[in-house]
Design an enzyme around this catalytic site. Structure first.
Site, PDB file in Angstrom:
ATOM      1  N   GLU A 177      -5.062  -5.422  10.541  1.00 48.95           N
ATOM      2  CA  GLU A 177      -4.049  -4.390  10.745  1.00 48.95           C
ATOM      3  C   GLU A 177      -4.311  -3.677  12.067  1.00 48.95           C
ATOM      4  OE1 GLU A 177      -2.154  -3.054   6.864  1.00 48.95           O
ATOM      5  OE2 GLU A 177      -3.989  -1.919   7.062  1.00 48.95           O
ATOM      6  N   ASN A 221       0.866  -1.177   0.000  1.00 41.43           N
ATOM      7  CA  ASN A 221       0.000   0.000   0.000  1.00 41.43           C
ATOM      8  C   ASN A 221       0.906   1.232   0.000  1.00 41.43           C
ATOM      9  OD1 ASN A 221      -1.844   2.010   0.497  1.00 41.43           O
ATOM     10  ND2 ASN A 221      -2.294   1.404   2.607  1.00 41.43           N
ATOM     11  N   TRP A 222       0.978   1.876  -1.142  1.00 41.72           N
ATOM     12  CA  TRP A 222       1.894   3.023  -1.255  1.00 41.72           C
ATOM     13  C   TRP A 222       1.327   4.264  -0.577  1.00 41.72           C
ATOM     14  CZ3 TRP A 222       3.810   2.840  -7.109  1.00 41.72           C
ATOM     15  CH2 TRP A 222       4.444   1.613  -7.336  1.00 41.72           C
ATOM     16  N   LYS A 223       0.069   4.232  -0.208  1.00 45.82           N
ATOM     17  CA  LYS A 223      -0.608   5.383   0.395  1.00 45.82           C
ATOM     18  C   LYS A 223      -0.398   6.628  -0.477  1.00 45.82           C
ATOM     19  CE  LYS A 223       0.148   3.274   4.864  1.00 45.82           C
ATOM     20  NZ  LYS A 223       0.164   3.434   6.298  1.00 45.82           N
ATOM     21  N   HIS A 283      -9.234   0.745   5.010  1.00 51.85           N
ATOM     22  CA  HIS A 283      -7.946   0.929   5.692  1.00 51.85           C
ATOM     23  C   HIS A 283      -8.169   1.839   6.901  1.00 51.85           C
ATOM     24  CE1 HIS A 283      -3.869   2.242   6.515  1.00 51.85           C
ATOM     25  NE2 HIS A 283      -3.464   1.156   5.872  1.00 51.85           N
ATOM     26  N   SER A 316       3.706  -2.518  10.263  1.00 56.41           N
ATOM     27  CA  SER A 316       5.168  -2.527  10.404  1.00 56.41           C
ATOM     28  C   SER A 316       5.805  -3.853   9.991  1.00 56.41           C
ATOM     29  CB  SER A 316       5.569  -2.134  11.831  1.00 56.41           C
ATOM     30  OG  SER A 316       5.127  -0.820  12.116  1.00 56.41           O
ATOM     31  N   GLU A 335      -6.689   4.281   7.970  1.00 56.44           N
ATOM     32  CA  GLU A 335      -6.562   5.721   7.706  1.00 56.44           C
ATOM     33  C   GLU A 335      -7.843   6.274   7.076  1.00 56.44           C
ATOM     34  OE1 GLU A 335      -2.870   5.344   5.604  1.00 56.44           O
ATOM     35  OE2 GLU A 335      -1.920   4.746   7.482  1.00 56.44           O
ATOM     36  N   GLY A 358       2.987  -1.251   4.263  1.00 52.88           N
ATOM     37  CA  GLY A 358       2.997   0.173   3.941  1.00 52.88           C
ATOM     38  C   GLY A 358       4.416   0.632   3.645  1.00 52.88           C
ATOM     39  N   GLY A 359       5.072   1.174   4.655  1.00 55.61           N
ATOM     40  CA  GLY A 359       6.392   1.793   4.473  1.00 55.61           C
ATOM     41  C   GLY A 359       7.400   0.930   3.721  1.00 55.61           C
ATOM     42  N   GLY A 404       2.638   1.889  10.716  1.00 51.86           N
ATOM     43  CA  GLY A 404       3.555   3.020  10.563  1.00 51.86           C
ATOM     44  C   GLY A 404       4.278   3.409  11.834  1.00 51.86           C
TER      45      GLY A 404
HETATM   46  C1  PEP Z   1      -0.483  -0.116   6.044  1.00 54.10           C
HETATM   47  O1  PEP Z   1      -0.530   1.025   5.676  1.00 54.10           O
HETATM   48  O2  PEP Z   1      -1.408  -0.867   5.706  1.00 54.10           O
HETATM   49  C2  PEP Z   1       0.625  -0.541   6.869  1.00 54.10           C
HETATM   50  C3  PEP Z   1       0.560  -1.712   7.413  1.00 54.10           C
HETATM   51  O3  PEP Z   1       1.678   0.337   7.029  1.00 54.10           O
HETATM   52  P1  PEP Z   1       3.130   0.010   7.648  1.00 54.10           P
HETATM   53  O4  PEP Z   1       3.602  -1.271   7.009  1.00 54.10           O
HETATM   54  O5  PEP Z   1       3.971   1.168   7.269  1.00 54.10           O
HETATM   55  O6  PEP Z   1       2.944  -0.153   9.116  1.00 54.10           O
END
Ligand code: PEP
Length: 256
Positions: A165, A9-11, A94, A211, A96, A232-233, A171
């Site tokens: 999640e 997920n590049w957000k 998600h 993470s 967010e 994500g990251g 994050g």
């Molecule tokens: C996400 O945005 O779905 C996520 C899990 O982010 P991260 O891996 O950065 O925690």
């Protein structure tokens, strides 16, 4: 056997050139793959990322959609449009979206239906806040968030993936322990069994997100009810995302 899915997920990250070079690197590395690979770039780059990944094992998904089929909904994107630009999947709910854009379980249930109606694989995200975990509400929250499936039939579940999640792990660099992840996934699977029966519950993939990194991916993906990762990251750089995909391939071979 459930096939592992590794999704990035590049957000709201990576401009066109950076996203294109990441997509090109992933497509070159994975003309074929033992695990499913999905990337979800920002909407303006779906076309260019799809162009760079088509013919490879890397699929492209949207990060969101609106449930209406078309019309006066300024700023929104519908399922038909995602399909039209080559998406196979869409993330729904998600944390967010829930947190910053006020998306409710009722709204998300409509989005899930819309995604499925347009032939998209729906990745429904669920997960508790830290305060909810600390007050022993995790299972109640997950159960409530599964109401996003309220209008989904057992047959349609073949095109649904659940992503667990925990919000406190997204994050933050704090990952759920393998025990915490496995426990939540097992709970979700038991809820799916109550809703849809044994066969659907056993066949539905449940991803972990929060993470996930190269150095914790294999341990997480080796849990019996963890069928992939939503990243994500660490999905924003080819080397870290490839390491996670490789962990998925290794976990897949251990399952065989
Ligand atoms: C996400 O945005 O779905 C996520 C899990 O982010 P991260 O891996 O950065 O925690």
């Amino acid at each position: 056997m459930r096939q592992i899915l590794v999704a990035g997920n590049w957000k709201m990250n990576l401009l066109g050139a950076a996203g294109s070079s990441l997509a090109t690197a992933l497509a070159a590395k994975y003309p074929i793959s033992a695990v499913e690979i999905l990337v979800c770039p920002p909407a303006p780059y779906l076309v260019s990322v799809h162009a760079r990944t088509s013919g490879s094992a890397v699929r492209v998904g949207g990060q969101n959609l609106y449930f209406a089929p078309q019309g006066a909904f300024t700023g929104e994107v519908c399922g038909d449009m995602l399909k039209d630009v080559g998406c196979s999947s869409v993330l729904i709910g998600h944390s967010e979206r829930r947190q910053f854009f006020g998306e409710t379980d009722d709204l998300l249930a409509k989005k899930v239906v819309a995604g499925l109606q347009h032939g998209l694989q729906v990745v429904l995200c669920v997960g508790e806040l830290l305060s909810e975990r600390q007050s022993d509400q995790t299972e109640a929250v997950l159960k409530r968030q599964l109401s996003g499936l309220a209008q989904v039939s057992a047959e349609q579940m073949a095109n649904v993936v659940i992503a667990y999640e925990p919000v406190w792990a997204i994050g933050t660099g704090v990952t759920a322990s393998t025990e915490q992840a496995q426990q939540a996934h097992a709970f979700l699977r038991s809820e799916l069994k109550t809703l849809y029966g044994e066969q659907v519950s056993a066949a539905t993939r449940i991803l972990y997100g929060g993470s996930v990194k190269a150095d914790n991916a294999l341990e997480l993906l080796s849990q019996s009810d963890v069928d992939g990762a939503l990243v994500g990251g660490a999905s924003l750089k080819a080397d870290s995302f490839i390491s996670i995909i490789e962990a998925g391939i290794q976990a897949m071979s251990l399952r065989a």
